[in-house]
Design a protein around this motif. Structure first.
Motif, short mmCIF file in Angstrom:
data_model
loop_
_atom_site.label_atom_id
_atom_site.label_comp_id
_atom_site.label_asym_id
_atom_site.label_seq_id
_atom_site.Cartn_x
_atom_site.Cartn_y
_atom_site.Cartn_z
N VAL A 1 22.81 -7.57 -6.41
CA VAL A 1 23.66 -6.81 -6.77
C VAL A 1 24.15 -7.01 -8.27
O VAL A 1 24.29 -6.14 -9.05
N GLN B 1 24.96 2.89 -3.31
CA GLN B 1 24.54 1.73 -2.36
C GLN B 1 23.15 2.15 -2.13
O GLN B 1 22.37 1.09 -2.09
N VAL C 1 27.38 -0.18 -7.81
CA VAL C 1 27.11 -0.37 -6.35
C VAL C 1 28.04 0.18 -5.50
O VAL C 1 27.67 -0.01 -4.38
N GLU C 2 29.28 0.56 -5.91
CA GLU C 2 30.18 0.75 -4.59
C GLU C 2 29.87 2.39 -4.30
O GLU C 2 29.72 2.97 -3.23
N LEU D 1 20.44 0.41 -4.50
CA LEU D 1 20.08 -1.01 -4.31
C LEU D 1 18.77 -1.03 -3.60
O LEU D 1 18.01 -2.18 -3.90
#
Length: 79
Positions: A15, A29, A25-26, A32
């Motif tokens: 992260v 996702q 990252v919210e 990632l």
């Protein structure tokens, strides 16, 4: 199942690296997985990856080193 301490530490660093790359990252996702793939790539010949800790003056993360030039970088050599 519960994550191991090493798995939790890896996710935290994943992260952190994603945020460094500018990933929200919210919201993103799914990105990632791409960051994980980047971190999982085999490093070019002569490069090593070291993980720093909170004790490091720059904080926890990855630093890359090569004997070829004697240099180090916070940026993944495949970036």
């Amino acid at each position: 199942r519960d994550l191991s301490a090493d798995e939790k530490k890896y996710i935290e660093r994943l992260v952190q690296y994603a945020v460094y790359l500018g990933v929200d990252v919210e919201k993103d996702q799914d990105v990632l997985l791409l960051v994980h793939e980047l971190l999982s790539q085999r490093l070019p010949e002569g490069w090593e990856a070291w993980m720093t800790t909170e004790d490091c003056e720059y904080g926890p993360g990855f630093v890359y080193y090569t004997d070829a030039t004697g240099g180090s970088s916070w940026v993944h050599p495949c970036e």
